[in-house]
Design an enzyme around this catalytic site. Structure first.
Site, PDB file in Angstrom:
ATOM      1  N   LYS A  38       3.680   6.557  12.895  1.00 26.95           N
ATOM      2  CA  LYS A  38       4.261   5.240  13.198  1.00 26.95           C
ATOM      3  C   LYS A  38       5.277   4.837  12.132  1.00 26.95           C
ATOM      4  CE  LYS A  38       1.244   1.732  13.314  1.00 26.95           C
ATOM      5  NZ  LYS A  38       1.617   0.714  12.313  1.00 26.95           N
ATOM      6  N   SER A  39       4.929   5.001  10.873  1.00 28.32           N
ATOM      7  CA  SER A  39       5.837   4.597   9.790  1.00 28.32           C
ATOM      8  C   SER A  39       7.151   5.369   9.870  1.00 28.32           C
ATOM      9  CB  SER A  39       5.206   4.903   8.422  1.00 28.32           C
ATOM     10  OG  SER A  39       4.077   4.112   8.226  1.00 28.32           O
ATOM     11  N   ARG A  43      11.173   4.060  10.930  1.00 29.69           N
ATOM     12  CA  ARG A  43      12.274   4.302   9.990  1.00 29.69           C
ATOM     13  C   ARG A  43      13.350   5.194  10.613  1.00 29.69           C
ATOM     14  NH1 ARG A  43       7.767   2.940   7.265  1.00 29.69           N
ATOM     15  NH2 ARG A  43       7.909   1.995   5.190  1.00 29.69           N
ATOM     16  N   GLY A 112       3.849  -5.490  12.109  1.00 32.35           N
ATOM     17  CA  GLY A 112       4.285  -5.990  10.800  1.00 32.35           C
ATOM     18  C   GLY A 112       5.369  -5.113  10.201  1.00 32.35           C
ATOM     19  N   ARG A 140       0.822 -13.431  10.130  1.00 30.74           N
ATOM     20  CA  ARG A 140       0.865 -12.602   8.911  1.00 30.74           C
ATOM     21  C   ARG A 140       1.932 -13.081   7.925  1.00 30.74           C
ATOM     22  NH1 ARG A 140       0.586  -6.458  10.764  1.00 30.74           N
ATOM     23  NH2 ARG A 140       0.240  -6.206   8.535  1.00 30.74           N
ATOM     24  N   ASP A 338      -4.682   1.926   5.832  1.00 32.53           N
ATOM     25  CA  ASP A 338      -5.009   1.697   7.251  1.00 32.53           C
ATOM     26  C   ASP A 338      -6.306   2.387   7.673  1.00 32.53           C
ATOM     27  OD1 ASP A 338      -2.732   0.169   7.600  1.00 32.53           O
ATOM     28  OD2 ASP A 338      -1.499   1.874   8.207  1.00 32.53           O
ATOM     29  N   LYS A 365      -3.874  -7.737   7.418  1.00 31.58           N
ATOM     30  CA  LYS A 365      -3.357  -6.737   8.365  1.00 31.58           C
ATOM     31  C   LYS A 365      -3.351  -7.352   9.766  1.00 31.58           C
ATOM     32  CE  LYS A 365      -2.456  -3.464   5.494  1.00 31.58           C
ATOM     33  NZ  LYS A 365      -1.045  -3.122   5.263  1.00 31.58           N
ATOM     34  N   ARG A 369      -9.229  -7.330   8.434  1.00 28.31           N
ATOM     35  CA  ARG A 369     -10.007  -6.118   8.726  1.00 28.31           C
ATOM     36  C   ARG A 369     -11.311  -6.046   7.952  1.00 28.31           C
ATOM     37  NH1 ARG A 369      -5.036  -1.777   9.377  1.00 28.31           N
ATOM     38  NH2 ARG A 369      -4.649  -2.354  11.548  1.00 28.31           N
ATOM     39  N   ARG A 413      -6.735  -0.748  15.160  1.00 28.81           N
ATOM     40  CA  ARG A 413      -7.588   0.127  14.346  1.00 28.81           C
ATOM     41  C   ARG A 413      -9.055  -0.325  14.357  1.00 28.81           C
ATOM     42  NH1 ARG A 413      -3.677   3.521  12.661  1.00 28.81           N
ATOM     43  NH2 ARG A 413      -1.778   2.572  11.871  1.00 28.81           N
TER      44      ARG A 413
HETATM   45  C1  S3P Z   1       3.386   0.693   6.521  1.00 29.38           C
HETATM   46  C2  S3P Z   1       2.830   0.300   5.350  1.00 29.38           C
HETATM   47  C3  S3P Z   1       1.481  -0.254   5.248  1.00 29.38           C
HETATM   48  C4  S3P Z   1       0.623   0.030   6.482  1.00 29.38           C
HETATM   49  C5  S3P Z   1       1.371  -0.159   7.749  1.00 29.38           C
HETATM   50  C6  S3P Z   1       2.625   0.694   7.788  1.00 29.38           C
HETATM   51  C7  S3P Z   1       4.785   1.163   6.519  1.00 29.38           C
HETATM   52  O1  S3P Z   1       1.576  -1.650   5.064  1.00 29.38           O
HETATM   53  O2  S3P Z   1      -0.517  -0.800   6.488  1.00 29.38           O
HETATM   54  O3  S3P Z   1       0.557   0.182   8.858  1.00 29.38           O
HETATM   55  O4  S3P Z   1       5.200   1.816   7.486  1.00 29.38           O
HETATM   56  O5  S3P Z   1       5.470   0.902   5.533  1.00 29.38           O
HETATM   57  P1  S3P Z   1       1.791  -2.248   3.571  1.00 29.38           P
HETATM   58  O6  S3P Z   1       2.773  -1.395   2.927  1.00 29.38           O
HETATM   59  O7  S3P Z   1       2.303  -3.648   3.746  1.00 29.38           O
HETATM   60  O8  S3P Z   1       0.434  -2.186   2.951  1.00 29.38           O
END
Ligand code: S3P
Length: 463
Positions: A38-39, A43, A112, A140, A338, A365, A369, A413
């Site tokens: 996902k991250s 990006r 987020g 959030r 996560d 989150k 959680r 999650r």
């Molecule tokens: C993420 C960073 C994390 C993670 C989120 C994805 C990202 O959050 O919890 O699911 O893609 O940068 P934080 O960096 O705010 O902890």
């Protein structure tokens, strides 16, 4: 001992489509590939939209969170062509600084990451954007990104705490900053670095606890100059040189280690299970869960390690194992932030107590959680203790009673974690709403059931 707050959402009555129940099964295993990271997917779409030329993204996560990012990039002037039948997505970018003002509110859904990173992207464009999300996202905190971005010259009008809905008035004269992260957050780090892209000079983020570096790796992959310096005392200074020309390229998204965690833990909890999860991202900034499970006695190996498009990848081999409780130190939190909910499920079946520290960020989150895990486990007959930043789970070495009706509070999650517990608990575990699983793990129920789980839709009313 303290208890989770009592003001938590009560589970919503099951709907024919939303509520799911997981039953114990005796065998679990096989071979599978979980969806893309996902991250990295967020990006890739964002940098593709800021690059000149075409970017081809293979293995993009086609979950709701990432679809919201794709929609926003189109609204900002990029072209995004979805893949057909799981094929590559194509993005044609507007170039750094080339995004245009959207004529509608940007709805980031439950994500987020999408919201925070995009707020960073637009902050250094001379455009005004309006961001909103669902009820979970609109709760959030956003001040963590708006505070540094204000220093770069952007202005914001939001709700208390900077919460969404939020208006971003981007600046046409962004100034580079050096910013020390007050919380360990890759989202905040990435938001500032992305704002730094359209800012003359060098923008620097200092992090005391290293967080995931997918943003840095991908910026370099697209041709930006990003450096990481280790400072005296061990903090990292990550700098981006502004106004590069990013070039469209090919991105291959590994399978998401955070999604792999669910079938991996399910396999560990089934004696005799053997599971292979292919091409999982094993970036060391993401593998804290796997290290912890190994410390708990898990038979879990990374086979065939390789690099794919700049990210380390391996095939995970997991066998059913007897687990024992361990202490998880606070400094490990960023590398498994996560994964605490699913670790808590493993801990509930392990022998002895697992003590997890440094969990303050879990409270902000998609849901709180820490509280949701504690409540749900208690409802399944597991002894838990919570503190403001800690969670202790007392395992007995056997699967717990189960039988709980779990409030998931719009949190994918939490939903998946308790469905994993239901694959071994004495009584089935029911969750109030499985629809948010789509945000990160489309096809979760089918994949788990193909591996031997029995997760079913619940149609009768009431807990
Ligand atoms: C993420 C960073 C994390 C993670 C989120 C994805 C990202 O959050 O919890 O699911 O893609 O940068 P934080 O960096 O705010 O902890």
């Amino acid at each position: 001992m303290s208890h989770a707050p009592s003001s938590l959402p009560t589970p919503v009555p099951p709907s024919p489509t939303g509520s799911l129940r997981s039953f114990a099964v005796t065998a679990f295993g096989g071979t599978a590939r979980v969806p893309g990271d996902k991250s990295i997917s967020h990006r890739a779409l964002m940098l593709g939209a800021l690059a000149v030329g075409e970017t081809e993204i293979e293995g993009l996560l086609e979950g709701d969170d990432v679809r919201h990012t794709a929609g926003a990039m189109v609204a900002l002037g990029a072209t995004v062509e979805p893949g057909t039948d799981g094929g590559p997505w194509r993005v044609r970018g507007a170039g750094v600084g080339g995004l245009t003002e959207p004529d509608r509110v940007l709805d980031m859904g439950n994500s987020g990451t999408a919201a925070r990173l995009l707020i960073g992207v637009v902050a250094s464009h001379p455009i005004t954007c309006f961001f909103t999300g669902d009820a979970s996202l609109n709760r959030r905190p956003m001040a963590r990104v708006t505070a540094p971005l204000e220093r770069m010259g952007a202005s914001f009008v939001g709700r208390a705490g900077g919460r969404l809905p939020l208006a971003v008035i981007g600046t046409d004269h962004p100034v580079p900053i050096e910013y020390r992260l007050p919380v360990a957050s890759a989202q905040v780090k990435s938001a500032i670095l992305l704002a730094g892209l359209n800012t003359p000079g060098t923008t620097t983020v200092i992090e005391t606890h290293p967080t995931r570096d997918h943003g840095e790796l991908m910026l370099r992959h697209f041709g930006a100059r990003v450096t990481t310096e280790i400072l005296v005392g061990g903090a990292l200074a990550v700098s981006v040189t502004g106004q590069p020309e990013l070039t469209g390229c090919r991105v291959r998204v590994p399978a998401d280690p955070s999604s792999a965690a669910f079938p991996a833990v399910a396999a560990l909890l089934h004696p005799g299970a053997a599971l292979t999860l292919t091409a999982v991202g094993v970036n060391p900034r993401r593998t804290g869960l796997y290290q912890t499970l190994q410390e708990m006695g898990a038979d879990l190996r990374f086979e065939n390690p390789r690099i794919e498009a700049g990210e380390p990848v391996a095939d995970l081999q997991i066998r059913g194992s007897m687990l024992r409780g361990v202490d998880v130190p606070p400094e490990r939190a960023p590398s498994m932030i996560d994964e605490y909910p699913v670790l808590a499920m493993a801990a509930a079946c392990a022998e002895g107590t697992t003590r997890m520290f440094g969990l303050a960020e879990l409270r902000v989150k998609e849901s709180d959680r820490l509280a949701m895990v504690a409540h749900g486990l208690a409802a399944c007959g597991v002894a838990v203790e919570t503190g403001p930043e800690s969670l202790f789970v007392h395992g007995t070495g056997h699967p717990p009673r189960g039988g709980g009706f779990i409030a998931t509070a719009m949190d994918h999650r939490i939903a998946m974690s308790f469905l994993v517990l239901g694959t071994v608990s004495a009584e089935p575990v029911t969750i109030d709403d499985g629809s948010f699983i789509e945000t990160s793990f489309p096809g979760f129920v089918d994949l788990m059931n193909r591996l031997g789980a029995r997760i079913e839709t619940v149609s009768e009313a009431g807990p």
